[in-house]
Design an enzyme around this catalytic site. Structure first.
Site, PDB file in Angstrom:
ATOM      1  N   ASP A 105       0.838  -1.200   0.000  1.00 53.88           N
ATOM      2  CA  ASP A 105       0.000   0.000   0.000  1.00 53.88           C
ATOM      3  C   ASP A 105       0.877   1.256   0.000  1.00 53.88           C
ATOM      4  OD1 ASP A 105      -2.208  -1.615   0.155  1.00 53.88           O
ATOM      5  OD2 ASP A 105      -2.392  -1.452   2.338  1.00 53.88           O
TER       6      ASP A 105
HETATM    7  N1  URA Z   1      -1.411  -5.979   3.780  1.00 52.81           N
HETATM    8  C1  URA Z   1      -1.905  -4.723   3.813  1.00 52.81           C
HETATM    9  O1  URA Z   1      -2.954  -4.463   4.366  1.00 52.81           O
HETATM   10  N2  URA Z   1      -1.182  -3.764   3.202  1.00 52.81           N
HETATM   11  C2  URA Z   1      -0.009  -4.002   2.575  1.00 52.81           C
HETATM   12  O2  URA Z   1       0.594  -3.059   2.043  1.00 52.81           O
HETATM   13  C3  URA Z   1       0.477  -5.313   2.558  1.00 52.81           C
HETATM   14  C4  URA Z   1      -0.249  -6.296   3.173  1.00 52.81           C
END
Ligand code: URA
Length: 281
Positions: A105
């Site tokens: 993310d």
């Molecule tokens: N899980 C999440 O919620 N975000 C990420 O960036 C990676 C795994």
């Protein structure tokens, strides 16, 4: 410079070192037109002509693998139509076109593998092969053992049940706590949604391991090329997973560790990204 035949084959990305040894032992490799079955035969890639199944090894593409510590507030793609920073901005001096293997993310940090080895990237991402990924997370509040046990068993999300996770207590304070969570799936915002489903918001998320790779001491924004050993371990992991799925075996083992009831371990320090953004390549 002379090197061992299996090492040369593995370094082109054609196979892991173990698979290269099998190729040699089964008579599928020639040096200067002669079949060689002896492991450890030395070759000079600049002088000798090595063929695997009749195809020149030198025509194989050299594969490049690197690990970047993606800082927070950076896109895990190579381009962003919105003009935000992307992982590409941090690959100073990398002249080969490499692609991110999977996503993190925008507000997540940590280990991102980038490579030009398309087949390996696809296999690592394929949900069937269940490559484990470990995240160090800071959450609001302190999870109870029963909430941790729910995560270990799998929780219900809007896109279905999650597989079993391994959850390790790391450190707790009054209002928040740190955990290590290992999952073998890669659904969108999965870790954040899993924690939300047991009533805790994720405040910070750092990917610290992916299969045999570890983030180690890389500062946010820094990258390093994989060692031969690491690249080989990745290829071996993929080969093993592909083989076990082909044999019809379950590739996703359940959690080995039950919830540790006795307190929280010592804190693991998370690094802050303090450096300046690297130049665009
Ligand atoms: N899980 C999440 O919620 N975000 C990420 O960036 C990676 C795994």
């Amino acid at each position: 410079m002379e090197l061992r035949l299996q090492k040369l084959i593995a370094s082109t990305g054609l196979a892991s070192r173990r698979k290269a040894e099998m190729l040699i032992a089964s008579g599928r490799v020639t040096i200067n037109g002669k079949v060689v079955t002896e492991l450890g035969t030395k070759v000079d890639p600049g002088r000798d002509h090595v063929k695997v199944d009749g195809k020149h090894l030198t025509s194989a593409q050299p594969f490049v693998y690197l690990v970047l510590n993606k800082p927070k507030n950076v896109m895990s793609t190579l381009d962003d139509p919105g003009g935000r920073d992307t992982v590409k901005d941090f690959l100073r001096g990398v002249s080969v076109r490499v692609f991110p293997v999977g996503r993190l993310d925008f507000d997540s940090e940590g280990l991102m593998l980038l490579t030009n080895h398309g087949d390996l990237a696809q296999a690592l991402l394929h949900p069937r092969y269940h490559v484990p990924k470990t995240y160090l997370i800071k959450v609001k509040g302190v999870l109870t053992d029963s909430e941790i046990a729910q995560l270990q068993r799998g929780v219900k999300l809007e896109d279905g049940m999650t597989g079993p996770a391994v959850v390790k207590k790391v450190k707790r304070a009054e209002a928040n706590s740190w955990l290590e969570v290992t999952i073998r799936e890669g659904r969108k915002h999965q870790v954040k949604r899993m924690l939300e489903s047991v009533g805790h918001m994720v405040i910070k998320l750092i990917r610290i391991r992916m299969g045999p790779l570890a983030l180690g001491n890389l500062e946010p924004g820094e990258f390093r090329f994989l060692s031969d050993y690491e690249a080989n371990a990745l290829r071996e992991l993929v080969e093993q997973r592909v083989a076990s799925v082909e044999r019809g075996e379950e590739a996703m083992p359940g959690p080995k560790r039950l919830v540790r009831r006795e307190g929280w371990a010592r804190p693991v320090k998370a690094k802050k990204y303090v450096g300046k953004k690297a130049r665009r390549v």
